[in-house]
Design a protein around this motif. Sequence first.
Motif, short mmCIF file in Angstrom:
data_model
loop_
_atom_site.label_atom_id
_atom_site.label_comp_id
_atom_site.label_asym_id
_atom_site.label_seq_id
_atom_site.Cartn_x
_atom_site.Cartn_y
_atom_site.Cartn_z
N VAL A 59 -6.14 10.23 -10.80
CA VAL A 59 -6.43 9.33 -9.65
C VAL A 59 -7.96 10.54 -9.48
O VAL A 59 -7.92 12.15 -9.75
CB VAL A 59 -5.59 9.72 -8.29
N GLU A 60 -8.62 10.08 -9.10
CA GLU A 60 -10.18 11.28 -8.16
C GLU A 60 -10.38 10.36 -7.91
O GLU A 60 -10.16 8.62 -7.09
CB GLU A 60 -11.08 11.42 -9.74
N ALA A 61 -11.61 10.83 -6.85
CA ALA A 61 -13.08 9.32 -5.45
C ALA A 61 -12.05 9.46 -4.65
O ALA A 61 -11.17 9.62 -4.19
CB ALA A 61 -13.55 8.71 -6.88
N SER A 62 -12.47 8.43 -4.44
CA SER A 62 -11.37 7.11 -3.46
C SER A 62 -10.06 5.89 -4.12
O SER A 62 -10.76 5.76 -4.83
CB SER A 62 -12.25 6.21 -2.59
N THR A 63 -8.78 7.12 -3.32
CA THR A 63 -7.65 6.59 -3.78
C THR A 63 -6.61 6.46 -2.99
O THR A 63 -6.97 7.21 -2.24
CB THR A 63 -7.02 7.82 -4.87
N THR A 64 -6.33 5.20 -2.89
CA THR A 64 -5.24 4.57 -1.98
C THR A 64 -3.94 4.41 -2.19
O THR A 64 -3.46 4.01 -3.50
CB THR A 64 -6.26 3.26 -1.85
N ILE A 65 -2.86 4.63 -1.62
CA ILE A 65 -1.81 5.24 -1.36
C ILE A 65 -1.46 3.75 -0.64
O ILE A 65 -1.46 3.74 0.82
CB ILE A 65 -0.86 6.36 -1.00
N ASN A 66 -0.99 2.98 -1.40
CA ASN A 66 -0.91 1.11 -0.63
C ASN A 66 1.24 1.33 0.08
O ASN A 66 1.30 1.35 -1.03
CB ASN A 66 -1.15 0.20 -1.22
N LEU A 67 1.55 2.02 1.18
CA LEU A 67 2.91 1.98 1.13
C LEU A 67 3.75 0.50 0.53
O LEU A 67 4.42 0.96 1.13
CB LEU A 67 3.08 2.15 2.41
N THR A 78 -7.83 14.38 -10.84
CA THR A 78 -8.62 14.62 -12.81
C THR A 78 -9.62 15.02 -11.86
O THR A 78 -10.30 15.41 -13.06
CB THR A 78 -8.31 13.49 -13.45
N GLY A 79 -10.17 15.27 -10.24
CA GLY A 79 -11.45 14.85 -9.69
C GLY A 79 -10.89 15.08 -8.10
O GLY A 79 -10.23 15.04 -7.95
N PRO A 80 -11.97 15.70 -7.39
CA PRO A 80 -11.78 15.28 -5.49
C PRO A 80 -11.38 14.48 -5.33
O PRO A 80 -11.94 13.23 -6.20
CB PRO A 80 -13.20 15.89 -5.91
N VAL A 81 -10.62 14.69 -4.61
CA VAL A 81 -9.79 12.85 -4.34
C VAL A 81 -9.97 13.08 -2.60
O VAL A 81 -9.33 14.25 -2.12
CB VAL A 81 -8.60 12.73 -5.01
N THR A 82 -10.53 11.99 -2.31
CA THR A 82 -10.24 10.94 -0.72
C THR A 82 -9.76 10.13 -0.85
O THR A 82 -9.49 9.46 -1.63
CB THR A 82 -11.69 11.21 -0.18
N TRP A 83 -7.98 10.98 0.30
CA TRP A 83 -7.15 10.11 -0.07
C TRP A 83 -6.74 8.93 1.62
O TRP A 83 -7.87 9.00 2.39
CB TRP A 83 -5.95 10.73 0.40
N THR A 84 -6.64 7.57 0.91
CA THR A 84 -6.90 6.53 2.00
C THR A 84 -5.08 6.12 1.95
O THR A 84 -4.43 6.79 1.00
CB THR A 84 -7.61 5.30 1.86
N PHE A 85 -4.33 5.91 3.63
CA PHE A 85 -2.94 5.85 3.34
C PHE A 85 -2.91 4.15 3.79
O PHE A 85 -3.15 3.55 5.04
CB PHE A 85 -2.04 6.44 3.96
N SER A 86 -2.44 3.23 3.36
CA SER A 86 -2.66 1.83 3.92
C SER A 86 -1.43 1.58 4.10
O SER A 86 -0.35 1.53 3.31
CB SER A 86 -3.68 0.90 3.03
N ASN A 87 -1.02 0.31 4.94
CA ASN A 87 -0.43 -0.55 5.29
C ASN A 87 1.22 0.25 5.47
O ASN A 87 2.20 0.00 5.33
CB ASN A 87 0.56 -1.41 3.83
N PRO A 88 0.73 1.16 7.02
CA PRO A 88 1.98 1.34 7.54
C PRO A 88 3.10 0.87 7.79
O PRO A 88 2.04 -0.15 8.49
CB PRO A 88 1.50 2.89 8.31
N THR A 110 -9.29 15.75 -0.05
CA THR A 110 -9.38 14.90 1.38
C THR A 110 -8.94 14.49 2.04
O THR A 110 -8.54 13.01 1.21
CB THR A 110 -10.80 14.85 1.25
N TRP A 111 -7.97 14.92 3.09
CA TRP A 111 -6.96 13.54 3.31
C TRP A 111 -7.43 13.34 4.60
O TRP A 111 -8.47 13.80 5.20
CB TRP A 111 -5.67 14.69 3.95
N PRO A 112 -6.89 12.06 4.98
CA PRO A 112 -7.66 10.98 6.44
C PRO A 112 -7.90 11.58 7.43
O PRO A 112 -6.31 12.65 7.76
CB PRO A 112 -5.96 10.08 6.72
N GLY A 113 -8.24 11.15 7.97
CA GLY A 113 -8.04 11.95 9.14
C GLY A 113 -7.72 11.38 10.17
O GLY A 113 -6.86 10.73 9.81
N GLY A 114 -6.80 13.05 11.47
CA GLY A 114 -5.99 12.23 11.65
C GLY A 114 -4.80 12.71 11.26
O GLY A 114 -2.96 12.81 11.37
#
Length: 157
Positions: A59-67, A78-88, A110-114
């Motif tokens: 993973v790198e760049a924008s990566t989404t964890i879809n629950l 493998t590169g800088p990661v900006t994480w997004t968590f979806s479908n909580p 970079t973790w999601p805001g909040g």
Amino acid sequence: MAIKVSSTTVIDDTRNIVNVIAFTASGNVAAGNINLADGVLSRPRVQDYALTVNALGNVEASTTINLENGNYITATATGPVTWTFSNPPGSGIAGGFILVLTNGGILTQTWPGGTAWPGGTAPTLTNNGTDVLVFITNNAGTTWRGVGSMLDSKVPA
């Protein structure tokens, strides 16, 4: 709307399981998947359960964890990661996931805001190794509480 199998109601209008499809000789339910569509399963006793693995790979760049794809996530940065968590789960319902992250410390995560961390600071992750992080929420993902559960997790030499 009730769900019927061979004209027998198995899930009623309030999403309660009212008839079981089949029992084994030992009294266990012999069935495949049961999708409650976010309905409530009250007072179960769960034994020998498993989490679905969502293997993200590199993973790198924008990566989404879809629950919806599983609550045990594996990834290698493998590169800088900006994480997004979806479908909580919805507000007022607690949910979470485990992230097994390899090489997360060599690059910026970079973790999601909040996202709230112990002491207000995200953990220092391992440059060349594996970290296990746990995230929970009870307000539909507005706030995620994260913790480094096992930093630099490895088998003893």
